[in-house]
Enzyme design. Structure first.
Site, PDB file in Angstrom:
ATOM      1  N   ALA A  13       0.871  -1.234   0.100  1.00 44.86           N
ATOM      2  CA  ALA A  13      -0.124   0.033   0.002  1.00 44.86           C
ATOM      3  C   ALA A  13       0.851   1.133   0.050  1.00 44.86           C
ATOM      4  O   ALA A  13       0.489   2.124   0.761  1.00 44.86           O
ATOM      5  CB  ALA A  13      -0.809  -0.145   1.038  1.00 44.86           C
ATOM      6  N   ALA A  16       2.881   2.753  -5.430  1.00 44.22           N
ATOM      7  CA  ALA A  16       2.508   1.848  -6.892  1.00 44.22           C
ATOM      8  C   ALA A  16       1.447   1.013  -6.413  1.00 44.22           C
ATOM      9  O   ALA A  16       0.483   0.901  -7.208  1.00 44.22           O
ATOM     10  CB  ALA A  16       3.785   1.049  -6.921  1.00 44.22           C
ATOM     11  N   ARG A 273      23.602  10.176  -9.376  1.00 45.00           N
ATOM     12  CA  ARG A 273      24.126   9.846  -8.215  1.00 45.00           C
ATOM     13  C   ARG A 273      25.222   8.703  -8.078  1.00 45.00           C
ATOM     14  O   ARG A 273      26.064   8.618  -7.225  1.00 45.00           O
ATOM     15  CB  ARG A 273      22.703   9.029  -7.147  1.00 45.00           C
ATOM     16  CG  ARG A 273      21.828  10.167  -7.019  1.00 45.00           C
ATOM     17  CD  ARG A 273      20.603   9.491  -6.641  1.00 45.00           C
ATOM     18  NE  ARG A 273      19.543  10.654  -6.405  1.00 45.00           N
ATOM     19  CZ  ARG A 273      18.318  10.290  -5.972  1.00 45.00           C
ATOM     20  NH1 ARG A 273      17.802   9.026  -6.167  1.00 45.00           N
ATOM     21  NH2 ARG A 273      17.547  11.390  -5.981  1.00 45.00           N
ATOM     22  N   HIS A 346      20.275   3.246  -1.369  1.00 45.95           N
ATOM     23  CA  HIS A 346      19.138   4.185  -1.463  1.00 45.95           C
ATOM     24  C   HIS A 346      17.710   3.639  -2.402  1.00 45.95           C
ATOM     25  O   HIS A 346      16.722   3.733  -2.003  1.00 45.95           O
ATOM     26  CB  HIS A 346      19.347   5.488  -1.902  1.00 45.95           C
ATOM     27  CG  HIS A 346      18.353   6.612  -2.342  1.00 45.95           C
ATOM     28  ND1 HIS A 346      17.793   7.032  -1.071  1.00 45.95           N
ATOM     29  CD2 HIS A 346      17.453   7.067  -3.356  1.00 45.95           C
ATOM     30  CE1 HIS A 346      16.942   7.888  -1.481  1.00 45.95           C
ATOM     31  NE2 HIS A 346      16.809   7.948  -2.816  1.00 45.95           N
ATOM     32  N   LEU A 387       9.190   8.009  -8.278  1.00 49.80           N
ATOM     33  CA  LEU A 387       7.699   7.969  -7.811  1.00 49.80           C
ATOM     34  C   LEU A 387       6.960   8.368  -9.109  1.00 49.80           C
ATOM     35  O   LEU A 387       5.721   7.699  -9.205  1.00 49.80           O
ATOM     36  CB  LEU A 387       7.672   9.471  -7.015  1.00 49.80           C
ATOM     37  CG  LEU A 387       8.282   9.509  -5.497  1.00 49.80           C
ATOM     38  CD1 LEU A 387       7.874  10.858  -4.834  1.00 49.80           C
ATOM     39  CD2 LEU A 387       7.769   8.403  -4.805  1.00 49.80           C
TER      40      LEU A 387
HETATM   41  C1  LIG Z   1      14.646   8.890   1.741  1.00 51.55           C
HETATM   42  C2  LIG Z   1      13.845   8.682   0.460  1.00 51.55           C
HETATM   43  C3  LIG Z   1      13.539   9.840  -0.224  1.00 51.55           C
HETATM   44  C4  LIG Z   1      13.117   9.441  -1.571  1.00 51.55           C
HETATM   45  N1  LIG Z   1      12.464  10.592  -2.263  1.00 51.55           N
HETATM   46  C5  LIG Z   1      12.158  10.295  -3.491  1.00 51.55           C
HETATM   47  C6  LIG Z   1      11.807  11.370  -4.212  1.00 51.55           C
HETATM   48  O1  LIG Z   1      11.603  12.515  -3.932  1.00 51.55           O
HETATM   49  N2  LIG Z   1      11.373  11.426  -5.576  1.00 51.55           N
HETATM   50  C7  LIG Z   1      11.521   9.871  -6.072  1.00 51.55           C
HETATM   51  O2  LIG Z   1      10.988   9.733  -7.273  1.00 51.55           O
HETATM   52  N3  LIG Z   1      11.833   8.796  -5.398  1.00 51.55           N
HETATM   53  C8  LIG Z   1      12.195   8.975  -3.977  1.00 51.55           C
HETATM   54  N4  LIG Z   1      12.764   8.128  -3.314  1.00 51.55           N
HETATM   55  C9  LIG Z   1      12.332   6.846  -3.757  1.00 51.55           C
HETATM   56  C10 LIG Z   1      10.916   6.349  -3.653  1.00 51.55           C
HETATM   57  O3  LIG Z   1      10.407   6.848  -2.497  1.00 51.55           O
HETATM   58  C11 LIG Z   1      10.515   4.790  -3.541  1.00 51.55           C
HETATM   59  O4  LIG Z   1      10.884   4.079  -4.655  1.00 51.55           O
HETATM   60  C12 LIG Z   1       9.064   4.567  -3.863  1.00 51.55           C
HETATM   61  O5  LIG Z   1       8.343   5.462  -2.778  1.00 51.55           O
HETATM   62  C13 LIG Z   1       8.533   3.204  -3.550  1.00 51.55           C
HETATM   63  O6  LIG Z   1       7.263   2.999  -3.473  1.00 51.55           O
HETATM   64  P1  LIG Z   1       6.489   1.492  -3.643  1.00 51.55           P
HETATM   65  O7  LIG Z   1       4.998   1.841  -3.784  1.00 51.55           O
HETATM   66  O8  LIG Z   1       7.174   0.744  -4.704  1.00 51.55           O
HETATM   67  O9  LIG Z   1       6.940   0.940  -2.352  1.00 51.55           O
HETATM   68  P2  LIG Z   1       6.748   1.185  -0.729  1.00 51.55           P
HETATM   69  O10 LIG Z   1       6.479   2.691  -0.606  1.00 51.55           O
HETATM   70  O11 LIG Z   1       7.943   0.814  -0.128  1.00 51.55           O
HETATM   71  O12 LIG Z   1       5.746   0.550  -0.300  1.00 51.55           O
HETATM   72  C14 LIG Z   1       5.768  -1.034  -0.140  1.00 51.55           C
HETATM   73  C15 LIG Z   1       4.646  -1.502   0.237  1.00 51.55           C
HETATM   74  O13 LIG Z   1       4.573  -3.010   0.366  1.00 51.55           O
HETATM   75  C16 LIG Z   1       3.938  -3.547   1.677  1.00 51.55           C
HETATM   76  N5  LIG Z   1       4.886  -4.766   1.955  1.00 51.55           N
HETATM   77  C17 LIG Z   1       6.072  -5.169   1.988  1.00 51.55           C
HETATM   78  N6  LIG Z   1       6.257  -6.391   2.225  1.00 51.55           N
HETATM   79  C18 LIG Z   1       5.198  -6.878   2.391  1.00 51.55           C
HETATM   80  C19 LIG Z   1       4.673  -8.294   2.887  1.00 51.55           C
HETATM   81  N7  LIG Z   1       5.700  -9.102   3.103  1.00 51.55           N
HETATM   82  N8  LIG Z   1       3.445  -8.285   3.300  1.00 51.55           N
HETATM   83  C20 LIG Z   1       2.506  -7.281   3.236  1.00 51.55           C
HETATM   84  N9  LIG Z   1       2.919  -5.930   2.706  1.00 51.55           N
HETATM   85  C21 LIG Z   1       4.206  -5.728   2.328  1.00 51.55           C
HETATM   86  C22 LIG Z   1       4.553  -2.561   2.742  1.00 51.55           C
HETATM   87  O14 LIG Z   1       3.791  -2.441   3.896  1.00 51.55           O
HETATM   88  C23 LIG Z   1       4.044  -1.083   1.867  1.00 51.55           C
HETATM   89  O15 LIG Z   1       2.984  -0.886   1.880  1.00 51.55           O
HETATM   90  C24 LIG Z   1      13.023   8.204  -1.923  1.00 51.55           C
HETATM   91  C25 LIG Z   1      13.559   7.093  -1.366  1.00 51.55           C
HETATM   92  C26 LIG Z   1      14.091   7.179  -0.004  1.00 51.55           C
HETATM   93  C27 LIG Z   1      14.712   6.354   0.720  1.00 51.55           C
END
Ligand SMILES: Cc1cc2nc3c(=O)[nH]c(=O)nc-3n(C[C@H](O)[C@H](O)[C@H](O)COP(=O)(O)OP(=O)(O)OC[C@H]3O[C@@H](n4cnc5c(N)ncnc54)[C@H](O)[C@@H]3O)c2cc1C
Length: 567
Positions: A13, A16, A273, A346, A387
């Site tokens: 959640a 993505a 980076r 990162h 993002l």
């Molecule tokens: C400090 C920081 C700042 C950043 N700033 C930027 C930015 O400004 N711009 C940019 O483009 N990118 C940025 N990034 C990268 C970006 O934030 C991430 O790549 C992105 O938010 C990942 O989103 P996601 O939806 O793929 O996963 P996440 O937001 O990590 O969500 C993963 C989800 O999966 C769930 N999950 C995982 N494993 C399990 C499991 N076993 N069972 C049930 N649920 C599970 C979690 O609970 C969570 O809800 C940043 C990264 C960091 C570390």
């Protein structure tokens, strides 16, 4: 055991997963499973910068060229085209949902360029944190009555005859075991930064979905490509965002020298980076680190430089954030002192192999966001492209899954797989082995940092692989020390460790085999890019717990052939 049924179940959640749910729930029944409450997903800690590719009337080529050059030409260019074509319409859709982007007084969206880019295509949400994206999307899902399974840990995918039929999950609050049947599953479980000891990633970033999909037969791609961000606060892993350098902050070594001139004469601190991190680490390794350990980022002149803009919320927000982090966690005053930083893990460029619609090699299984590898980020991600990847490919996976289930049936699930998952959890709960989970985890993270991070070589990687394999053996003989069913974090730590170990093995194996320097993967013994032999993606196939099978596939190249990469 409790059984639930949905058309589509989404694992994750974060941005993505929520984006995929928002689009698919309009036509099909969606369940969304997350090991934390959505607003604690890792996305909320992002600064909220994302690329909106050229607005109507602007040329998308420059954004594509710079993204591909930044990725050291490993990017699949069909995926980069999606980012360049769909960014702007997506911004309008996000605004319609209620997300506010920074605008000038005349109403134009404020845009800037992150490291390695000159195109001004990155914008930032008004609050300055991606939490705004998560909260707004979550509201949309509440409105449409999507079912949330919060604080549920997904342990496996139910795959039979090459078709995905649902998931198994463990309710962290009370230890109940669930089978959630579905016609399609979308994995959106984020990255695996916690493989390393120095990382800007949250503690929950353990690559669970990637490892679970891998063990269920999904191919992984480009796992050796891991991004190390130049500026994490020394000793903490807290990110000092790239905005610090966008606004003019610069890096100095122990001699007070602004050393990035040596590594990127034109872009300096604003190079991609991988280039900046490798330059910083070289300074430290060659004895020019401050106290031998870190680099200083000089932000002292920034407030003076921007004093006239300090009444603009966007600027004030950023400076206040830097000042607060530096004061609370490094005990320094950014107006008077250097802020101590080092490179830290990162972002996971590799992940579950998908096409540009989020489809994997397993029927009915989709993936999006940081856990997926569409090939869009290549060998090094450019700032703000993560993002964008989440919203665009999350949306695409949601659309495709909804389309897929129209022709799919709800198939029976493999009971033997469910039973073996249940048995695994019960065995862990009653484990009385010789090894402590946290010790294995710490040793894994330290080993990966030492031998498989910014600079890698044959000898170190071979040693690393041996240690990872040894830790995998020790994992079979662990003692979690807690058999309770209510919020058993020791159990969750053990389940996460199993996933981290599988990911680590793939990272090291890929790095050991790839004998070149490309983007974030730097082999000291092969310091040049080698297009003749290595302009190809690595693919990893699960091998029943033995060393994964490695194969390769060509990079999709369209209008941007590889060139020398200079900054
Ligand atoms: C400090 C920081 C700042 C950043 N700033 C930027 C930015 O400004 N711009 C940019 O483009 N990118 C940025 N990034 C990268 C970006 O934030 C991430 O790549 C992105 O938010 C990942 O989103 P996601 O939806 O793929 O996963 P996440 O937001 O990590 O969500 C993963 C989800 O999966 C769930 N999950 C995982 N494993 C399990 C499991 N076993 N069972 C049930 N649920 C599970 C979690 O609970 C969570 O809800 C940043 C990264 C960091 C570390």
């Amino acid at each position: 055991m409790i059984t639930k049924v949905h058309d589509v179940v989404i694992v994750g959640a974060g941005l993505a997963g929520l984006r995929a749910a928002e689009v698919s729930c309009k036509t099909v029944d969606v369940g969304i499973v997350s090991k934390v409450y959505p607003v604690r997903s890792h996305t909320v800690s992002a600064t909220g910068a994302l690329h909106i590719s050229p607005a109507p009337g602007e040329d998308p080529n420059e954004y594509m060229r710079e993204t591909i050059k930044g990725g050291d030409y490993l990017n699949d260019q069909d995926a980069v085209e999606v980012m360049a074509e769909e960014g702007f319409p997506e911004l309008i859709r996000l605004e319609d949902m209620g997300i506010v982007f920074h605008r000038t007084i005349s109403g134009a969206i404020i845009r800037s360029s992150p490291g390695g880019m000159t195109t001004r295509t990155a914008t930032i949400v008004s609050s300055g944190w991606a939490q705004e994206l998560v909260c707004t999307l979550q509201e949309q899902l509440y409105k449409r009555r999507v079912t949330f399974y919060n604080e549920f840990f997904v342990t496996s995918l139910l795959v039979k005859d090459g078709i995905c039929r649902g998931i198994t999950a463990y309710d962290i609050a009370d230890g109940e075991f669930y089978v959630i049947r579905a016609k399609a599953v979308i994995i959106a479980s984020g990255g695996g930064g916690r493989v390393y000891s120095v990382t800007s990633n949250s503690h929950i970033c353990t690559g669970d979905g990637t490892a679970i999909a891998f063990r269920a037969g999904a191919l992984l791609k480009d796992m050796e490509f891991v991004q190390f961000h130049p500026t994490v606060l020394y000793g903490t892993g807290i990110l000092i965002s790239e905005t610090a350098r966008v606004l003019g902050g610069y890096l100095v070594n122990a001699q007070g020298e602004r050393f990035m001139d040596k590594y990127a004469p034109h872009f300096k601190e604003m190079a991609p980076r991988d280039v900046v991190s490798q330059g910083m680490q070289k300074e430290i390794d060659e004895g020019r680190g401050i106290e031998g350990k870190y680099i200083g980022i000089d932000l002292r002149l920034l407030r003076k430089r921007f004093r006239r803009s300090m009444n603009i919320p966007m600027f004030k927000q950023r400076f206040d954030a830097f000042a607060e982090l530096a004061k609370n966690f490094a005990f320094v005053d950014i107006d008077k002192e250097l802020v101590p930083v080092i490179p830290g893990e990162h972002f996971t460029m590799g992940g579950i192999k998908t096409n540009i619609w989020g489809e994997t090699n397993v029927k009915g299984l989709f993936a999006a966001g940081e856990c997926a590898c569409t090939g869009v980020q290549g060998a090094n991600r450019e700032g703000a492209n993560a993002l964008t990847e989440c919203v665009l490919f999350g949306r695409r996976a949601g659309l495709k899954a909804a389309e897929f289930i129209k022709k799919a049936e709800l198939l029976d699930f493999p009971l033997e797989s469910v039973n073996s998952e249940l048995e695994k959890i019960n065995t862990l709960l009653s484990s009385k082995g010789n090894y402590d989970v946290s010790k294995i985890r710490t040793q894994l993270q330290d080993t990966m940092w030492k031998y498989s991070s910014l600079f890698r070589n044959q000898q170190g990687l071979e040693k690393c692989l041996r240690i990872v394999k040894d830790l995998k053996e020790k994992f079979k003989d662990i003692n979690i020390g807690d058999s309770s069913k209510t919020f058993n974090t020791a159990l969750i730590y053990a389940l996460e460790l199993e996933n981290l170990l599988d990911l680590a093995e793939c990272i090291v194996l890929g790095a050991l085999n790839r004998k070149e320097h490309r983007g974030a993967h730097y082999r000291e013994d092969f310091p040049e890019r080698d297009d003749e032999n290595w302009l190809k993606h690595s693919l990893f196939t699960y091998n029943n717990g033995n060393t994964p099978i490695l194969s390769y596939e060509p990079v999709i190249i369209k209008d941007f052939p590889p060139k020398a990469r200079e900054y």
